[in-house]
Design a protein around this motif. Structure first.
Motif, PDB file in Angstrom:
ATOM      1  N   TYR A  12       0.808  -1.229   0.000  1.00  0.00           N
ATOM      2  CA  TYR A  12       0.000   0.000   0.000  1.00  0.00           C
ATOM      3  C   TYR A  12       0.834   1.269   0.000  1.00  0.00           C
ATOM      4  CZ  TYR A  12      -3.059  -3.803   0.780  1.00  0.00           C
ATOM      5  OH  TYR A  12      -3.674  -5.013   0.619  1.00  0.00           O
ATOM      6  N   SER A  13       1.848   1.333   0.841  1.00  0.00           N
ATOM      7  CA  SER A  13       2.657   2.562   0.885  1.00  0.00           C
ATOM      8  C   SER A  13       3.896   2.473   0.000  1.00  0.00           C
ATOM      9  CB  SER A  13       3.099   2.858   2.327  1.00  0.00           C
ATOM     10  OG  SER A  13       4.128   1.967   2.720  1.00  0.00           O
ATOM     11  N   GLY A  14       4.385   1.283  -0.220  1.00  0.00           N
ATOM     12  CA  GLY A  14       5.648   1.141  -0.948  1.00  0.00           C
ATOM     13  C   GLY A  14       6.843   1.638  -0.149  1.00  0.00           C
ATOM     14  N   PHE A  15       6.633   1.941   1.129  1.00  0.00           N
ATOM     15  CA  PHE A  15       7.709   2.473   1.980  1.00  0.00           C
ATOM     16  C   PHE A  15       8.207   1.353   2.904  1.00  0.00           C
ATOM     17  CE2 PHE A  15       9.568   4.829   5.530  1.00  0.00           C
ATOM     18  CZ  PHE A  15      10.233   5.864   4.887  1.00  0.00           C
ATOM     19  N   ALA A  16       9.435   0.930   2.678  1.00  0.00           N
ATOM     20  CA  ALA A  16       9.997  -0.173   3.461  1.00  0.00           C
ATOM     21  C   ALA A  16      10.744   0.354   4.680  1.00  0.00           C
ATOM     22  CB  ALA A  16      10.959  -0.978   2.601  1.00  0.00           C
TER      23      ALA A  16
ATOM     24  N   ILE B 150       4.760  -4.466   8.197  1.00  0.00           N
ATOM     25  CA  ILE B 150       3.830  -5.440   7.608  1.00  0.00           C
ATOM     26  C   ILE B 150       2.478  -4.751   7.470  1.00  0.00           C
ATOM     27  CG2 ILE B 150       2.755  -7.702   7.890  1.00  0.00           C
ATOM     28  CD1 ILE B 150       5.152  -8.350   9.843  1.00  0.00           C
ATOM     29  N   GLU B 151       2.117  -4.438   6.230  1.00  0.00           N
ATOM     30  CA  GLU B 151       0.885  -3.668   6.010  1.00  0.00           C
ATOM     31  C   GLU B 151      -0.316  -4.598   5.812  1.00  0.00           C
ATOM     32  OE1 GLU B 151       1.932  -0.898   2.888  1.00  0.00           O
ATOM     33  OE2 GLU B 151       3.144   0.277   4.302  1.00  0.00           O
ATOM     34  N   ASN B 152      -1.498  -3.973   5.779  1.00  0.00           N
ATOM     35  CA  ASN B 152      -2.733  -4.749   5.698  1.00  0.00           C
ATOM     36  C   ASN B 152      -3.754  -3.980   4.877  1.00  0.00           C
ATOM     37  OD1 ASN B 152      -5.551  -5.557   6.873  1.00  0.00           O
ATOM     38  ND2 ASN B 152      -4.149  -7.143   7.552  1.00  0.00           N
TER      39      ASN B 152
HETATM   40  N1  THU Z   1       6.656   2.734   9.320  1.00  0.00           N
HETATM   41  C1  THU Z   1       7.470   1.942  10.093  1.00  0.00           C
HETATM   42  O1  THU Z   1       7.502   0.718   9.935  1.00  0.00           O
HETATM   43  N2  THU Z   1       8.237   2.550  11.022  1.00  0.00           N
HETATM   44  C2  THU Z   1       8.346   3.893  11.191  1.00  0.00           C
HETATM   45  O2  THU Z   1       9.090   4.341  12.024  1.00  0.00           O
HETATM   46  C3  THU Z   1       7.565   4.804  10.348  1.00  0.00           C
HETATM   47  C4  THU Z   1       6.540   4.170   9.477  1.00  0.00           C
HETATM   48  C5  THU Z   1       5.872   2.095   8.259  1.00  0.00           C
HETATM   49  C6  THU Z   1       4.393   2.064   8.448  1.00  0.00           C
HETATM   50  C7  THU Z   1       3.908   1.917   7.045  1.00  0.00           C
HETATM   51  O3  THU Z   1       3.955   0.553   6.666  1.00  0.00           O
HETATM   52  C8  THU Z   1       4.938   2.671   6.206  1.00  0.00           C
HETATM   53  O4  THU Z   1       6.080   2.773   7.049  1.00  0.00           O
HETATM   54  C9  THU Z   1       4.496   4.056   5.791  1.00  0.00           C
HETATM   55  O5  THU Z   1       4.055   4.790   6.862  1.00  0.00           O
END
Ligand code: THU
Length: 142
Positions: free
Chosen positions: A27-31, A49-51
């Protein structure tokens, strides 16, 4: 100021970077990858781990904490955190408020070090007491 060795710091960042490849991020593509150092020397790693329902998503830091606590380990010295889009480290990834609160449950604010590093190699080290001042913790319920 609390310190850990350069060698250990490097090991924590390298474990955190590996975990960014395991992040489940449709969903976010942010690892985000985290490596949590227990006082007994063991390193517990975690990824985000997103949902599809969004709310059940878990941050990398909490994944690492919950893995450790579920193994019976509750004393920690430091955590390394790395994050970025496309599984590449970009800007400093500071822990979200919920993760800071989880840290405060298990760590003394002046005795827990949070290590962050950006894609250029700039390192930022802060105590939990700096990132979560005036925290509400287990001591408040005594
Ligand atoms: N996220 C983390 O895992 N740790 C953080 O310190 C900031 C945010 C994740 C949550 C979500 O899966 C993605 O980064 C974007 O917010």
């Amino acid at each position: 100021m609390k310190e850990i060795s350069k060698e250990l710091e490097e090991k924590l960042f390298s474990e955190a970077e590996k975990m960014m490849q395991r992040s489940y991020i449709p969903y976010s593509g942010f690892a985000v990858g985290a490596a949590l150092l227990a006082k007994n020397g063991t390193i517990y790693t975690g990824c985000n781990i997103e949902n599809a329902a969004f709310t059940p998503s878990n941050c990398a830091e909490r994944t690492a904490f919950f893995k450790a606590v579920s193994e019976g380990v509750k004393e920690f010295d430091a955590i390394a955190i790395l994050g970025g889009k496309d599984r590449k480290v970009s800007d400093l990834c500071t822990p979200c408020g919920v993760c800071r609160q989880v840290m405060a449950e298990f760590c003394k604010p002046d005795d827990f070090l949070i290590l962050m590093r950006d894609g250029k190699g700039n390192v930022q080290k802060q105590l939990l007491s700096e990132l979560l001042p005036s925290s509400f913790g287990p001591g408040n319920l005594l």
